[in-house]
Motif scaffolding. Structure first.
Motif, mmCIF file in Angstrom:
data_model
loop_
_atom_site.group_PDB
_atom_site.id
_atom_site.type_symbol
_atom_site.label_atom_id
_atom_site.label_comp_id
_atom_site.label_asym_id
_atom_site.label_seq_id
_atom_site.Cartn_x
_atom_site.Cartn_y
_atom_site.Cartn_z
ATOM 1 N N ARG A 289 29.775 6.585 20.851
ATOM 2 C CA ARG A 289 29.490 7.999 21.070
ATOM 3 C C ARG A 289 28.331 8.120 22.048
ATOM 4 N N LYS B 197 34.203 7.247 33.349
ATOM 5 C CA LYS B 197 33.917 6.247 32.327
ATOM 6 C C LYS B 197 32.660 5.467 32.687
ATOM 7 N N LYS C 18 43.987 14.980 9.696
ATOM 8 C CA LYS C 18 44.232 14.039 10.794
ATOM 9 C C LYS C 18 45.348 13.054 10.455
ATOM 10 N N THR D 120 32.045 15.914 22.623
ATOM 11 C CA THR D 120 33.276 15.236 22.190
ATOM 12 C C THR D 120 34.192 14.975 23.377
ATOM 13 N N LEU D 121 34.340 15.975 24.243
ATOM 14 C CA LEU D 121 35.180 15.810 25.423
ATOM 15 C C LEU D 121 34.614 14.729 26.346
ATOM 16 N N TYR E 42 37.371 22.049 11.698
ATOM 17 C CA TYR E 42 37.037 20.658 12.020
ATOM 18 C C TYR E 42 35.719 20.210 11.394
ATOM 19 N N ALA F 280 32.815 12.229 25.494
ATOM 20 C CA ALA F 280 33.061 10.935 24.844
ATOM 21 C C ALA F 280 34.488 10.475 25.091
ATOM 22 N N GLN F 281 35.437 11.408 25.007
ATOM 23 C CA GLN F 281 36.834 11.071 25.266
ATOM 24 C C GLN F 281 37.033 10.605 26.704
ATOM 25 N N LYS F 282 36.227 11.128 27.596
ATOM 26 C CA LYS F 282 36.313 10.726 29.005
ATOM 27 C C LYS F 282 35.602 9.401 29.269
ATOM 28 N N GLY F 283 34.855 8.902 28.265
ATOM 29 C CA GLY F 283 34.188 7.619 28.415
ATOM 30 C C GLY F 283 32.793 7.677 28.979
ATOM 31 N N TYR G 237 36.390 18.678 35.096
ATOM 32 C CA TYR G 237 36.561 17.237 35.307
ATOM 33 C C TYR G 237 37.576 16.912 36.396
#
Length: 566
Positions: free
Chosen positions: A277, A192, A507, A230-231, A498, A233-236, A185
């Motif tokens: 998501r 995003k 968490k 997941t990654l 997880y 998604a975290q990046k948008g 990345y």
């Protein structure tokens, strides 16, 4: 249990008798009616003895006493109901799951546990609303002038899809990996709202081993696409297109195998943010080449360049615009967790949770997936522990801390039931001391075939060193299972830590331990039936969880949170 008080009395009585027998005997004349003969018998003299002093009774081992009420017979009795065909695989929101919830709630009520859920039609049930989504007919993918077919050339997983024909400009993100020393990345800037195209698998060394894995083994990136999703998604990212260019893979065969699962509904919380998501699309190599604007021979060259550099390199690809239509239809439904509460004594404000998920994956292609091991085994273990603790309390040996017996739904859909509980706790999370989670404890995995009885324990070292030490001590004292901690390794590519309900407590900084027998050939298959459950092993594992719970419930001080490895 040692019967010390009766034994002590018999020993004292025997000692007193022996002492009296050593006194000078006295002759006593006894008359018999049938003859005139007189018989002389010898008897000990009548002496005045002081009252015997009883030994102080040794404390009974109440933990062992009540652990022994957890039996193979009872485990089988409950599991033969919950894992029967009548319960239709207990899929979240479906008939069988409702039946299982009712069975568990009734059992909690029979045991005398309190239903702690306020404002519910049944105080043992914590209801919540979900949305069920299924892929509608008419999904299409067009790249340039070429059109591709749903479940032949591409399929999708999760997310909201695209209800109307939507233009997509893919951004090539390499292997979609980001960790210390390696980031696909870094050169992309802000992604995003963008649509990413990511290679499945992970970069290799020149020797053909995983570049980023431990000792050449696959890392989490190569093991499971969900880490990459997941990654992203975290990046948008708005959506992710995954493609596997491995010449040994067979997309047509994979798509055919996945079709029944893709066609099944997915679920999400009613109040979840739409599009939170990204949708994961899986495309064939032919579609992948077209979307990247390249030919087959360029892919191995790119992979070799990454391998040589041991880091991401600039790609030669010029991705091509595509148009995607992937509509979904949705409906609301209600599901529920099942809770039973046992109040403690002098430390009752501290709450300990014993959890398991009672849902499974339902009926697939006409076959009931009974989920006897996953997680019927954990659910009935919780029922048996509830019986042991309620019996202890009824007989005056109840726990000092309070215990919440928590069976949750939606685990198979993404740990949803436990997430709902931790977001809407019946008891404050700051008063919740620990969660002991039991998920799959009825079988043997390949690594332990023919070896001593074992159980994997996961997460016990993450937040509380005391918890880790306590369960080992209880195992050594009572059960003597081989405790396998291999999945505590942060580099474990399976990421089991997880993947079960304890994680939603971790968490929130609540110490956890997850008890697990590992996966086997029948994992999420129609063969996960009660006939294959190894009840002697299951009994030992359930007792280990109980012994650990007993210690935690009765120790003077609450275990400390002294690390942060969650």
């Amino acid at each position: 249990m040692k019967k010390t008080s009766l034994l002590a009395w018999l020993l004292v009585a025997g000692t007193a008798t022996a002492a009296l027998a050593q006194q000078t005997p006295e002759k006593i004349k006894v008359k018999h009616k049938r003859g005139k003969a007189k018989t002389e018998v010898t008897a000990a003299p009548m002496v005045e003895a002081s009252a015997p002093t009883r030994q102080a009774p040794v404390d009974a081992d109440w933990a062992q006493n009540y652990a022994e009420t957890i039996t193979q017979v009872d485990l089988r009795q409950h599991l033969s109901v919950l894992a029967s065909d009548e319960y239709e695989g207990r899929e979240t929101g479906e008939k069988g799951q409702k039946m299982a919830a009712e069975y568990i709630a009734n059992r909690f009520k029979e045991l005398g546990l309190v239903g702690p859920v306020a404002n519910s039609d049944n105080p043992y049930l914590q209801h919540f609303t979900m949305v069920r989504s299924t892929w509608a007919n008419g999904a299409t993918l067009k790249v340039g002038t070429s059109s591709y077919k749903w479940l032949t050339d591409f399929y999708a997983y999760g997310g909201q899809g695209f209800q109307q024909p939507t233009a997509v400009q893919p951004v090539f993100a390499g292997y979609g990996i980001e960790q210390d020393g390696y980031s696909d990345y870094a050169a992309l800037g802000d992604v995003k709202g963008k649509d990413l195209l990511i290679l499945l698998g992970e970069p290799q060394t020149g020797q053909g081993t995983a570049l980023l894995g431990k000792d050449g083994q696959n890392s989490k990136w190569g093991q499971d696409f969900r880490a990459k999703l997941t990654l992203a998604a975290q990046k948008g990212a708005r959506s992710v297109f995954f493609v596997d260019f491995n010449p040994n893979s067979n997309f047509a065969k994979t798509a055919a195998r996945m079709a029944p699962y893709v066609s099944r509904p997915s679920i999400a919380f009613k109040d979840a943010v739409d599009g939170a998501r990204p949708t994961a699309y899986f495309v064939s190599p032919a579609v992948g080449y077209k979307m990247l604007g390249t030919a087959a021979q360029t892919i191995p060259k790119y992979e070799a360049a990454v391998s040589k550099a041991r880091k991401p390199v600039t790609s030669p690809f010029r991705p091509v615009k595509a148009t995607v239509t992937a509509p979904r239809k949705t409906e609301d439904f209600t599901t529920e967790n099942v809770l039973g509460f046992l109040e403690g004594s002098d430390l009752k404000d501290d709450i300990m949770i014993l959890s398991a998920h009672f849902d499974h994956i339902g009926i697939i292609n006409g076959e009931v997936h009974n989920g006897a091991d996953d997680d019927g085994s954990g659910t009935v273990s919780v029922l048996e522990m509830a019986e042991a603790f309620t019996k202890a309390k009824a007989e005056g040996h109840g726990p000092r801390r309070s215990i919440l017996f928590l069976t949750v739904t939606g685990e198979e859909k993404g740990l949803l039931g436990s997430e709902y509980y931790t977001d809407h706790p019946v008891f404050p999370l700051e008063k919740t001391m620990v969660d002991l989670n039991t998920d799959m404890v009825g079988r043997t995995d390949n690594d332990h075939e023919g070896k001593p009885d074992y159980v994997y324990v996961i997460g016990s070292d993450k937040l509380s060193s005391e918890l880790h030490t306590i369960l080992q001590a209880q195992n050594e004292k009572y059960v003597k299972l081989d405790l396998d901690f291999r999945f505590n390794d942060p580099e474990d590519p399976n990421r089991f830590y997880y993947r079960s309900d304890h994680y939603n407590f971790a968490k929130h900084n609540i110490p956890v331990a997850f008890f697990f027998n590992g996966v086997h050939a029948d994992y999420h298959g129609a063969g996960d039936k009660i006939e294959k459950i190894e009840f002697p092993k299951m009994e030992k594992r359930a007792r280990l969880v109980f012994y650990t719970a007993w210690d935690l419930a009765n120790r003077d001080k609450r275990i400390a949170v002294d690390s942060n490895k969650k």
